[in-house]
Design an enzyme around this catalytic site. Structure first.
Site, PDB file in Angstrom:
ATOM      1  N   TYR A 107       2.106   5.332 -35.356  1.00 35.69           N
ATOM      2  CA  TYR A 107       1.016   5.547 -36.323  1.00 35.69           C
ATOM      3  C   TYR A 107       1.233   6.867 -37.072  1.00 35.69           C
ATOM      4  O   TYR A 107       1.162   6.913 -38.309  1.00 35.69           O
ATOM      5  CB  TYR A 107      -0.367   5.569 -35.650  1.00 35.69           C
ATOM      6  CG  TYR A 107      -1.467   5.846 -36.649  1.00 35.69           C
ATOM      7  CD1 TYR A 107      -2.036   7.116 -36.774  1.00 35.69           C
ATOM      8  CD2 TYR A 107      -1.890   4.856 -37.532  1.00 35.69           C
ATOM      9  CE1 TYR A 107      -2.993   7.382 -37.739  1.00 35.69           C
ATOM     10  CE2 TYR A 107      -2.846   5.112 -38.499  1.00 35.69           C
ATOM     11  CZ  TYR A 107      -3.396   6.376 -38.601  1.00 35.69           C
ATOM     12  OH  TYR A 107      -4.333   6.649 -39.578  1.00 35.69           O
ATOM     13  N   ARG A 114      -7.225  18.447 -33.246  1.00 31.83           N
ATOM     14  CA  ARG A 114      -8.296  19.327 -33.734  1.00 31.83           C
ATOM     15  C   ARG A 114      -9.535  18.545 -34.180  1.00 31.83           C
ATOM     16  O   ARG A 114     -10.670  18.966 -33.977  1.00 31.83           O
ATOM     17  CB  ARG A 114      -7.751  20.153 -34.913  1.00 31.83           C
ATOM     18  CG  ARG A 114      -8.707  21.120 -35.542  1.00 31.83           C
ATOM     19  CD  ARG A 114      -8.301  21.508 -36.955  1.00 31.83           C
ATOM     20  NE  ARG A 114      -8.325  20.357 -37.835  1.00 31.83           N
ATOM     21  CZ  ARG A 114      -7.738  20.373 -39.039  1.00 31.83           C
ATOM     22  NH1 ARG A 114      -7.073  21.431 -39.445  1.00 31.83           N
ATOM     23  NH2 ARG A 114      -7.806  19.294 -39.815  1.00 31.83           N
ATOM     24  N   ARG A 157     -13.311   6.782 -35.493  1.00 33.32           N
ATOM     25  CA  ARG A 157     -11.860   6.770 -35.769  1.00 33.32           C
ATOM     26  C   ARG A 157     -11.203   7.261 -34.492  1.00 33.32           C
ATOM     27  O   ARG A 157     -11.496   8.347 -34.015  1.00 33.32           O
ATOM     28  CB  ARG A 157     -11.535   7.691 -36.951  1.00 33.32           C
ATOM     29  CG  ARG A 157     -11.934   7.113 -38.295  1.00 33.32           C
ATOM     30  CD  ARG A 157     -12.122   8.112 -39.408  1.00 33.32           C
ATOM     31  NE  ARG A 157     -11.211   9.219 -39.462  1.00 33.32           N
ATOM     32  CZ  ARG A 157     -10.106   9.277 -40.251  1.00 33.32           C
ATOM     33  NH1 ARG A 157      -9.810   8.250 -40.989  1.00 33.32           N
ATOM     34  NH2 ARG A 157      -9.328  10.328 -40.258  1.00 33.32           N
ATOM     35  N   PHE A 214       6.703  26.309 -48.781  1.00 33.98           N
ATOM     36  CA  PHE A 214       5.912  25.064 -48.831  1.00 33.98           C
ATOM     37  C   PHE A 214       5.992  24.317 -47.502  1.00 33.98           C
ATOM     38  O   PHE A 214       5.005  23.755 -47.024  1.00 33.98           O
ATOM     39  CB  PHE A 214       6.430  24.175 -49.975  1.00 33.98           C
ATOM     40  CG  PHE A 214       5.946  22.758 -49.942  1.00 33.98           C
ATOM     41  CD1 PHE A 214       6.804  21.724 -49.609  1.00 33.98           C
ATOM     42  CD2 PHE A 214       4.638  22.446 -50.249  1.00 33.98           C
ATOM     43  CE1 PHE A 214       6.370  20.421 -49.559  1.00 33.98           C
ATOM     44  CE2 PHE A 214       4.181  21.141 -50.203  1.00 33.98           C
ATOM     45  CZ  PHE A 214       5.050  20.119 -49.851  1.00 33.98           C
TER      46      PHE A 214
HETATM   47  C1  D61 Z   1       6.953  19.558 -45.307  1.00 31.30           C
HETATM   48  C2  D61 Z   1       5.826  19.987 -45.952  1.00 31.30           C
HETATM   49  C3  D61 Z   1       4.642  19.264 -45.872  1.00 31.30           C
HETATM   50  C4  D61 Z   1       4.588  18.083 -45.142  1.00 31.30           C
HETATM   51  C5  D61 Z   1       5.717  17.658 -44.494  1.00 31.30           C
HETATM   52  C6  D61 Z   1       6.906  18.419 -44.576  1.00 31.30           C
HETATM   53  C7  D61 Z   1       5.641  16.492 -43.754  1.00 31.30           C
HETATM   54  C8  D61 Z   1       4.458  15.762 -43.672  1.00 31.30           C
HETATM   55  C9  D61 Z   1       3.336  16.179 -44.325  1.00 31.30           C
HETATM   56  C10 D61 Z   1       3.379  17.336 -45.059  1.00 31.30           C
HETATM   57  C11 D61 Z   1       2.074  15.383 -44.201  1.00 31.30           C
HETATM   58  C12 D61 Z   1       1.176  16.025 -43.176  1.00 31.30           C
HETATM   59  C13 D61 Z   1      -0.115  15.287 -43.033  1.00 31.30           C
HETATM   60  C14 D61 Z   1      -1.028  16.112 -42.167  1.00 31.30           C
HETATM   61  C15 D61 Z   1      -2.426  16.020 -42.623  1.00 31.30           C
HETATM   62  N1  D61 Z   1      -2.951  14.665 -42.364  1.00 31.30           N
HETATM   63  C16 D61 Z   1      -3.471  13.920 -43.351  1.00 31.30           C
HETATM   64  O1  D61 Z   1      -3.569  14.298 -44.483  1.00 31.30           O
HETATM   65  C17 D61 Z   1      -3.919  12.534 -42.882  1.00 31.30           C
HETATM   66  O2  D61 Z   1      -3.700  11.576 -43.918  1.00 31.30           O
HETATM   67  C18 D61 Z   1      -2.350  11.121 -43.896  1.00 31.30           C
HETATM   68  C19 D61 Z   1      -2.136  10.094 -44.970  1.00 31.30           C
HETATM   69  C20 D61 Z   1      -2.077  10.704 -46.309  1.00 31.30           C
HETATM   70  C21 D61 Z   1      -1.017  11.814 -46.401  1.00 31.30           C
HETATM   71  C22 D61 Z   1      -1.329  12.646 -47.582  1.00 31.30           C
HETATM   72  C23 D61 Z   1      -0.416  13.830 -47.776  1.00 31.30           C
HETATM   73  C24 D61 Z   1      -0.620  14.988 -47.045  1.00 31.30           C
HETATM   74  C25 D61 Z   1       0.166  16.107 -47.292  1.00 31.30           C
HETATM   75  C26 D61 Z   1       1.158  16.079 -48.281  1.00 31.30           C
HETATM   76  C27 D61 Z   1       1.353  14.893 -49.018  1.00 31.30           C
HETATM   77  C28 D61 Z   1       0.553  13.752 -48.760  1.00 31.30           C
HETATM   78  C29 D61 Z   1       2.306  14.872 -50.026  1.00 31.30           C
HETATM   79  C30 D61 Z   1       3.054  16.004 -50.310  1.00 31.30           C
HETATM   80  C31 D61 Z   1       2.851  17.168 -49.583  1.00 31.30           C
HETATM   81  C32 D61 Z   1       1.929  17.216 -48.587  1.00 31.30           C
HETATM   82  C33 D61 Z   1      -5.400  12.595 -42.513  1.00 31.30           C
HETATM   83  O3  D61 Z   1      -6.138  12.822 -43.677  1.00 31.30           O
HETATM   84  C34 D61 Z   1      -7.145  13.763 -43.443  1.00 31.30           C
HETATM   85  C35 D61 Z   1      -8.026  13.714 -44.627  1.00 31.30           C
HETATM   86  O4  D61 Z   1      -8.386  12.594 -45.001  1.00 31.30           O
HETATM   87  O5  D61 Z   1      -8.309  14.812 -45.144  1.00 31.30           O
HETATM   88  C36 D61 Z   1      -5.776  11.254 -41.910  1.00 31.30           C
HETATM   89  O6  D61 Z   1      -6.547  10.520 -42.539  1.00 31.30           O
HETATM   90  O7  D61 Z   1      -5.303  10.996 -40.796  1.00 31.30           O
HETATM   91 MG    MG Z   2      -6.231   8.444 -42.789  1.00 34.00          MG
END
Ligand code: D61
Ligand code: MG
Length: 418
Positions: free
Chosen positions: A168, A212, A225, A285
């Protein structure tokens, strides 16, 4: 400016907070004039406080691609997270979402607050997406397709085993890491990183969030959830929601420590990924969210407050991390320091204590072997006050204003004594 109380308790937070405020102001001024790009960048700042600033400091071409990548996946996630949408409506949208990003007329009303605005005016994101170069469009569409399909699979499937949990987290965050590595490569500044390393960068961030946000997620209306794997929590309680009840607090903290110990598995890959980055802006970043994650895990470990509310790093500490993270020296230093903080909280009667300690020591060995650990300024320990002249000036101004105010209101007999 973060609560004044927090700044007075941590005076050396002041300057980094001030700089962060200035950076946010500057970022707001840089919002492009074209309506669709203007919408995208102002929306980015509204829907993601943590990523907006680090995305803003990327070089322009890559910044636009990462901004759109973020908004497309945030929109997809808004559909997934809206627990008021029935599964038979939600699943087809998640699966076909990668096609909708090409269609300026497509939109689907869901989510709340700024997320709803993103959905209602999604045509701006599609318009900007269609202006990106082909290599960026292909990478974004590929990841959106795979994430949508993965999210759809878990709409009707519970996270039972630790493998389910990793699967997941791969779909909702690991794939973001794979996509970002593709965008970095397409921008010609980085090598194409191996998928397992890119995947770990996402899993470490997502697992930290899932740990968290336990209470917020379990109390979600209309439907909870649940992302903690049954294979872990069933060792401590009969139902996942039982962890939030006072009478289960001892078992709850043991379960929490088990979850944190599981997340530590990914540190080695993340340090390897960051140590191979070449571009300083891409490095910041990638590194800043990782340091925030190990700091948050250290804060959550053995902390019953996780089951009482959302435990977050104070804004002053966040500002310091953003201000001080420049090279791998800062990453090794921060990971060493926050993992030491976590280690100091391990109690040997905890069922996972040995595993927790061995994973921390493995991470600390990598940091030590880098040969870069010096007595750099500490994030946690009261370092020698580096009161910037601005801070001293400000304190004086505040005191002077206070004094003027007090003397102005003292009955006139005092005036005489001065
Ligand atoms: C390097 C730098 C940034 C990185 C990376 C590597 C690898 C992965 C990520 C960022 C993503 C980390 C996600 C951690 C936060 N979790 C969420 O936002 C969950 O939603 C996940 C699905 C949508 C992902 C959206 C996303 C997030 C960060 C990004 C990106 C896209 C694109 C580019 C850069 C960063 C979490 O959502 C919480 C919410 O709704 O606020 C969930 O629903 O589980
Ligand atoms: Mg989500």
């Amino acid at each position: 400016m973060g609560s004044l109380k927090a700044v007075l308790k941590h005076p050396d937070d002041f300057y980094p907070l001030f700089k962060l405020k200035m950076a946010a102001k500057a970022a707001e001024k840089q919002i492009p004039s074209e309506p669709h790009w203007g919408f995208c960048y102002s929306m980015l700042h509204k829907v993601s406080r943590s990523f907006a600033l680090v995305i803003q400091q990327l070089n322009p071409e890559l910044r636009d691609a990462v901004c759109i990548f973020y908004l497309v996946l945030r929109a997809l996630d808004t559909v997934e997270d809206d627990t008021s949408i029935a599964a038979d409506i939600k699943v087809p949208i998640l699966v076909a979402f990668h096609q909708h990003i090409y269609d300026r007329d497509w939109h689907f009303a869901c989510g709340t607050k700024e997320y709803k605005v993103l959905m209602d005016q999604f045509h701006h994101v599609s318009t900007a997406f269609l202006e990106l170069s082909k290599s960026y469009q292909e990478a974004i569409e590929d990841i959106t397709m795979r994430m949508g399909a993965g999210m759809a699979k878990f709409i009707c499937k519970e996270v039972e085993t630790i493998d389910d949990y990793d699967e997941y987290c791969h779909y909702v965050a690991g794939l973001v890491g794979l996509g970002l590595s593709k965008l970095f490569y397409a921008s010609g500044t980085e090598i194409l990183f191996p998928d397992p390393l890119s995947n770990s960068m996402g899993l470490f961030l997502q697992k930290t969030n899932i740990i968290r946000d336990y209470l917020e997620d379990i109390n979600e209306i209309p439907k909870s959830r649940m992302f903690w794997p049954r294979e872990i929590w069933s060792k401590y309680v009969n139902k996942l929601e039982d962890l939030k009840y006072e009478e289960n607090s001892k078992k709850a903290v043991q379960c929490l420590n088990d979850m944190v110990t599981n997340a530590l598995i990914h540190i080695e890959d993340c340090l390897k990924y960051m140590s191979d980055l070449r571009d300083p802006a891409i490095f910041k970043f990638c590194a800043i969210p990782q340091i925030m994650a190990i700091g948050t895990l250290a804060l959550c470990y053995n902390n019953i407050e996780v089951f009482r509310g959302v435990v977050k790093m104070r804004r002053g500490l966040t500002a310091k991390v953003i201000d001080r993270t420049k090279t791998m020296v800062d990453v090794y230093g921060a990971f060493y320091e926050f993992s030491s903080m976590l280690k100091s909280k391990v109690e040997m009667h905890d069922p996972n204590a040995k595993t927790t300690i061995s994973r921390i020591e493995a991470a600390q060995k990598i940091c030590r072997d880098s040969g870069t650990l010096t007595n750099r300024r500490s994030y946690i320990l009261k370092s020698e006050p580096s009161y910037s002249p601005a801070l001293i000036a400000l304190v004086f101004i505040i005191l002077a204003i206070l004094y003027a105010y007090v003397s102005a209101n003292r009955p006139n007999k005092i005036k005489l004594t001065l």
